[in-house]
Motif scaffolding. Structure first.
Motif, short mmCIF file in Angstrom:
data_model
loop_
_atom_site.label_atom_id
_atom_site.label_comp_id
_atom_site.label_asym_id
_atom_site.label_seq_id
_atom_site.Cartn_x
_atom_site.Cartn_y
_atom_site.Cartn_z
N LEU A 52 0.69 -1.24 -0.12
CA LEU A 52 -0.06 -0.03 0.24
C LEU A 52 0.77 1.15 -0.22
O LEU A 52 1.85 0.88 0.55
N HIS A 87 -9.13 3.65 8.11
CA HIS A 87 -9.20 3.21 6.47
C HIS A 87 -8.25 2.64 5.85
O HIS A 87 -8.88 1.94 4.95
N LEU A 91 -8.29 -1.02 3.45
CA LEU A 91 -8.01 -1.54 2.35
C LEU A 91 -7.20 -2.73 2.60
O LEU A 91 -6.69 -3.21 1.71
N THR A 94 -8.52 -6.18 3.17
CA THR A 94 -9.68 -6.55 2.04
C THR A 94 -8.24 -7.49 1.22
O THR A 94 -8.60 -8.04 0.55
N ALA A 104 -1.81 -1.22 -3.56
CA ALA A 104 -2.77 0.09 -4.00
C ALA A 104 -2.04 1.10 -3.58
O ALA A 104 -1.16 1.19 -2.90
N TYR A 106 -3.19 5.10 -2.14
CA TYR A 106 -3.89 6.20 -1.98
C TYR A 106 -3.34 7.19 -1.50
O TYR A 106 -2.20 7.66 -1.10
#
Length: 107
Positions: A52, A87, A91, A94, A104, A106
């Motif tokens: 992330l 939040h 993420l 999931t 991912a 952000y």
């Protein structure tokens, strides 16, 4: 779901050692850190790795507090979004739970 763990601060010291140890014990490990080479090294051993990339100030972090302090003092600060850590945790949860998306960004 099998036993799993997220290791935050999975750098070259303690975090990396913890990630490797749990992986050896059969845990699904999600290392969270800035170094891509660690993620690649752990992934080569068959461990799911979700990455992330965060381009925001995380609420209640030391960085966020310093940014808010500087802003209140009228000092120049970077113009960046702020994100709730819950939040980001969602993420990661999931990503880890579905084993689908490996990266991912952000925001």
């Amino acid at each position: 779901m099998s036993n799993s763990i997220a290791v935050f601060g999975a750098g070259p010291g303690l975090g990396q050692a913890v990630a490797r140890r749990y992986a050896r014990e059969g845990y699904a490990v999600t290392p969270v850190g800035r170094r891509q080479d660690l993620h690649a090294e752990v992934a080569e051993k068959g461990v799911y790795v979700g990455m992330l990339y965060i381009g925001a100030a995380i609420k209640n972090s030391a960085f966020h507090a310093e940014m808010e302090k500087a802003k209140a003092a009228g000092d120049p600060v970077w113009d960046m979004p702020t994100v709730d850590p819950e939040h980001l945790a969602g993420l990661l949860w999931t990503m880890h739970g579905t084993r689908g998306q490996r990266e991912a960004i952000y925001p």
